[in-house]
Enzyme design. Structure first.
Site, PDB file in Angstrom:
ATOM      1  N   HIS A   1     -28.225  12.236  -4.672  1.00  0.00           N
ATOM      2  CA  HIS A   1     -29.506  12.443  -5.351  1.00  0.00           C
ATOM      3  C   HIS A   1     -29.552  11.846  -6.753  1.00  0.00           C
ATOM      4  CE1 HIS A   1     -33.457  14.076  -6.161  1.00  0.00           C
ATOM      5  NE2 HIS A   1     -33.525  14.517  -4.925  1.00  0.00           N
TER       6      HIS A   1
ATOM      7  N   HIS B   1     -27.368  15.794  -1.510  1.00  0.00           N
ATOM      8  CA  HIS B   1     -28.566  16.610  -1.317  1.00  0.00           C
ATOM      9  C   HIS B   1     -29.060  16.348   0.093  1.00  0.00           C
ATOM     10  CE1 HIS B   1     -32.507  18.405  -2.196  1.00  0.00           C
ATOM     11  NE2 HIS B   1     -33.022  17.390  -1.528  1.00  0.00           N
TER      12      HIS B   1
ATOM     13  N   HIS C   1      -7.641  -0.883  -4.976  1.00  0.00           N
ATOM     14  CA  HIS C   1      -7.518  -0.470  -3.575  1.00  0.00           C
ATOM     15  C   HIS C   1      -8.517   0.629  -3.229  1.00  0.00           C
ATOM     16  CE1 HIS C   1      -3.481  -2.341  -2.276  1.00  0.00           C
ATOM     17  NE2 HIS C   1      -3.862  -2.922  -3.396  1.00  0.00           N
TER      18      HIS C   1
ATOM     19  N   ASP D   1      -1.531   8.705  -1.598  1.00  0.00           N
ATOM     20  CA  ASP D   1      -1.429   9.870  -2.487  1.00  0.00           C
ATOM     21  C   ASP D   1      -2.353  10.942  -1.912  1.00  0.00           C
ATOM     22  OD1 ASP D   1      -2.091  11.781  -4.419  1.00  0.00           O
ATOM     23  OD2 ASP D   1      -2.636  10.335  -5.963  1.00  0.00           O
TER      24      ASP D   1
ATOM     25  N   MET E   1      -9.993   2.320   0.342  1.00  0.00           N
ATOM     26  CA  MET E   1      -8.739   2.912   0.784  1.00  0.00           C
ATOM     27  C   MET E   1      -8.620   4.375   0.353  1.00  0.00           C
ATOM     28  SD  MET E   1      -5.342   0.756   1.082  1.00  0.00           S
ATOM     29  CE  MET E   1      -4.136   1.239   2.329  1.00  0.00           C
TER      30      MET E   1
ATOM     31  N   HIS F   1      -5.772   8.855  -1.095  1.00  0.00           N
ATOM     32  CA  HIS F   1      -6.104   7.461  -1.386  1.00  0.00           C
ATOM     33  C   HIS F   1      -4.850   6.648  -1.640  1.00  0.00           C
ATOM     34  CE1 HIS F   1      -5.359   7.838  -5.782  1.00  0.00           C
ATOM     35  NE2 HIS F   1      -5.784   9.074  -5.619  1.00  0.00           N
ATOM     36  N   CYS F   2      -5.013   5.339  -1.578  1.00  0.00           N
ATOM     37  CA  CYS F   2      -3.929   4.421  -1.895  1.00  0.00           C
ATOM     38  C   CYS F   2      -3.776   4.357  -3.413  1.00  0.00           C
ATOM     39  CB  CYS F   2      -4.247   3.040  -1.324  1.00  0.00           C
ATOM     40  SG  CYS F   2      -2.886   1.862  -1.462  1.00  0.00           S
TER      41      CYS F   2
ATOM     42  N   HIS G   1      -3.998  14.395  -2.422  1.00  0.00           N
ATOM     43  CA  HIS G   1      -4.270  15.424  -3.431  1.00  0.00           C
ATOM     44  C   HIS G   1      -3.904  16.819  -2.929  1.00  0.00           C
ATOM     45  CE1 HIS G   1      -7.362  12.929  -5.959  1.00  0.00           C
ATOM     46  NE2 HIS G   1      -6.254  12.270  -5.704  1.00  0.00           N
TER      47      HIS G   1
ATOM     48  N   GLU H   1     -29.550  23.526  -3.616  1.00  0.00           N
ATOM     49  CA  GLU H   1     -30.378  22.353  -3.322  1.00  0.00           C
ATOM     50  C   GLU H   1     -29.546  21.067  -3.375  1.00  0.00           C
ATOM     51  OE1 GLU H   1     -33.291  21.533  -6.341  1.00  0.00           O
ATOM     52  OE2 GLU H   1     -32.117  22.450  -7.935  1.00  0.00           O
ATOM     53  N   THR H   2     -28.729  20.943  -4.399  1.00  0.00           N
ATOM     54  CA  THR H   2     -27.915  19.750  -4.617  1.00  0.00           C
ATOM     55  C   THR H   2     -26.566  20.234  -5.105  1.00  0.00           C
ATOM     56  OG1 THR H   2     -29.850  18.427  -5.200  1.00  0.00           O
ATOM     57  CG2 THR H   2     -27.736  17.618  -5.979  1.00  0.00           C
TER      58      THR H   2
ATOM     59  N   HIS I   1       0.843  -1.205   0.000  1.00  0.00           N
ATOM     60  CA  HIS I   1       0.000   0.000   0.000  1.00  0.00           C
ATOM     61  C   HIS I   1       0.872   1.247   0.000  1.00  0.00           C
ATOM     62  CE1 HIS I   1      -3.520  -2.481   0.963  1.00  0.00           C
ATOM     63  NE2 HIS I   1      -2.767  -3.097   1.856  1.00  0.00           N
TER      64      HIS I   1
HETATM   65 CU   LIG Z   1      -3.715   0.052  -0.682  1.00  0.00          CU
END
Ligand SMILES: [Cu+2]
Ligand SMILES: [Cu+2]
Lengths: 406, 143
Positions: free
Chosen positions: A370, A319, A209, A161, A214, A198-199, A163, A343-344, A158
């Site tokens: 929604h 929503h 993954h 990352d 993950m 995330h992985c 962002h 609303e959404t 594993h």
């Molecule tokens: Cu992983």
């Protein structure tokens, strides 16, 4: 010349011998030693076209050459991770100078029930045992110093990352660990907003993954806190941290979900299921009903909640049924003014977004994706149960349902 | 490897190779005698110039060389997931082979090319998952 064949080895036919040798000869003409074919196997998975080891060695050399970061005088604090939907203790407006915020995450592959009603389960790949992984909260210009450990009993490789970070595939290039290993990564939170992590172990293992849970979110608050479009401060009483997870669970021929003895055993069948792009489940916080019924989120009239919605893989559209998004950072960036009165809102796959709402009525609110098929059939529903006094000015049942005679 | 051979040499090989080179098949399996996620056989000795074909008996696997576990002068190879690659080994020595997604689960094998009775220096020294190392050790002992 020694020729050793293990007992279990398939007999090698003369035809094979000839073919192998002729191919080898032909390959030699082009300089390639490897020939590939997928005669009986559907859907070969492409290799990612990553730069070769030489390029990575250049990056390594540049890292070794680089001047050390000046971290002198920075205060170190430790942030205790908590389970979703909760948020770690934090300040909304930063006091003092930027800090180094130490966090620890433990990779834990564990069998989790996705839907009790059908017995659907998954060998989830988790950070700290939950889907999503824990919410990390820092301020802009703080440093996140992550210790990432993988339990010895895990089966797979594993990494992580972020962002929100800059360089080395979001840290993914520097954090690959095997079971029983650990690594430490420090990165500077330069951009305010909510961001996915995330992985990403490479190739088809990345969606494998991520679609096994993950992923999670980091919130980088502006040092002086959140603001509306006119620069007025916005504060919240609570955070509801919601991770939406699309699962692609392999099925038996009779339609029931397959079960596996180990993490990693479902690799080939998961790839086939993911290839459909049609999730079997889309759930909040790991499983169907994780945030409904007795697990519902709680609030009160007059209280303001910041709903952080993470979806690392797939577009979604939160929503709040019976309420609104008063201030919404749907792209997740706190550098931009929030949208108001929505609303959404739309959360792009591979991002997190935030929406702020102050409850005005008591009762039950459903917080849904929604695409209502996903909400009602695939599982993407949460509930807020809100205490307080009803406001007839906002809504009143003037006539209860009765026979109309129409 | 053969990259260094000029084409006349390659033609000579193409013509002469069938006389003695052999192709060995290695299966990629979800479960085998050594446990889950295995190459079978996992210790394989071949002669210089022989070919190994990796058979995708079960899906979800690939075969690729392990960096740092190949003799000097040999070239790395990488198969795609589910791909049945054939690799010809022209440089004597010991080769570590892995399935990328199941490396940490110990899906590895050793191919010994030629008569050398021990792997090259540092063969097991690189960083690798514990399960892979345990199986590599057992596979070397099986020669
Ligand atoms: Cu992983
Ligand atoms: Cu494999």
């Amino acid at each position: 010349m020694t020729k050793f064949i293990n007992p279990g080895l398939l007999p090698t036919s003369r035809r094979n011998v000839l073919r192998g040798s002729v191919l080898a000869g032909a390959a030699a003409m082009t300089g390639s030693m490897v020939t590939g074919s997928t005669p009986s196997v559907p859907n070969p998975v492409p290799n990612p076209n990553l730069p070769d080891a030489r390029v990575l060695r250049v990056q390594q050399r540049e890292m070794e050459r680089a001047a050390p970061a000046d971290l002198s005088g920075l205060e170190r604090v430790r942030q205790k991770m908590v389970r979703p939907p909760f948020a770690p203790e934090h300040e909304q407006v930063a006091t003092g100078d930027p800090k180094i915020v130490e966090v620890e995450m433990v990779v834990d592959e564990r069998l989790m029930v996705v839907d009790e009603d059908t017995g659907a389960s998954i060998w989830a790949m988790t950070y700290n045992g939950s889907v999503p992984g824990p919410l990390i909260i820092v301020h802009q210009d703080d440093y996140v110093e992550l210790t990432l450990k993988s339990l010895s009993r895990n089966q797979l490789e594993h990494n992580i990352d972020f962002h929100a970070s800059t360089g080395a595939l979001g840290g993914g290039g520097l954090t690959h660990i095997y079971p029983g290993e650990e690594t430490v990564l420090r990165w500077k939170a330069t951009k305010p907003g909510v961001f996915t992590y995330h992985c990403a172990p490479g190739g088809a293992m990345i969606p494998y993954h991520v679609c096994h849970g993950m992923n999670g979110a980091v919130m980088v608050l502006p040092r002086d806190g959140l603001k509306d479009g006119d620069g007025n401060p916005l504060t919240y009483d609570d955070i509801a941290y919601i991770g939406e997870q699309d699962y692609y669970l392999p099925r038996n021929e009779d339609g029931t979900f397959k079960t596996y003895a180990n993490a990693g055993d479902d690799y080939a069948e998961s790839l086939e299921a993911m290839r459909t792009l049609t999730p079997t489940h889309s759930v909040f916080n790991g499983s169907v009903g994780a945030l409904t019924g007795t697990n519902a989120l709680r609030s009160e009239v007059g209280k303001t909640v910041l709903m952080i919605h993470n979806q690392a893989n797939r577009d979604t559209r939160p929503h709040l049924i019976g309420g609104h998004g008063n201030f919404v950072w749907e792209s997740g960036s706190f550098s931009d003014a929030p949208q108001t009165g929505l609303e959404t809102w739309f959360i792009r796959g591979g991002s997190a977004g935030a929406a702020m709402y102050t409850f005005e009525q008591p009762g039950v609110y459903a917080y849904v994706n929604h695409n209502l098929i996903e909400a009602a059939i695939l599982g993407a529903t949460a509930h807020f149960v809100v205490d307080g006094e009803w406001d007839n000015d906002l809504m009143e049942q003037v006539v209860a349902p009765r026979t109309s005679g129409a | 490897m053969l990259r260094s051979l000029i084409s006349t040499a390659a033609i000579t090989l193409a013509l002469s190779a069938p006389a003695f080179a052999e192709t060995f098949e290695v299966q990629m399996l979800n479960r085998g005698e050594e446990g889950t996620m295995v190459f079978e056989p996992s210790s394989l000795r071949i002669a210089t110039g022989d070919t190994v074909k990796f058979i995708a008996t079960d899906r979800g696997h690939n075969a690729e060389s392990v960096e740092g576990m190949m003799p000097e002068g040999s070239e790395a190879f990488v198969g795609k997931i589910n791909e049945e690659i054939e690799v010809t080994f022209d440089v004597d020595g010991y080769y570590g082979v892995k399935c990328k997604p199941h490396f940490a689960m110990g899906m590895v094998m050793v191919i010994a090319v030629g008569d050398g009775d021990a792997p090259q220096e540092g063969f097991l020294e690189g960083r690798m998952p514990r399960n892979a190392k345990q199986r590599f050790e057992a596979q070397l002992n099986a020669f």
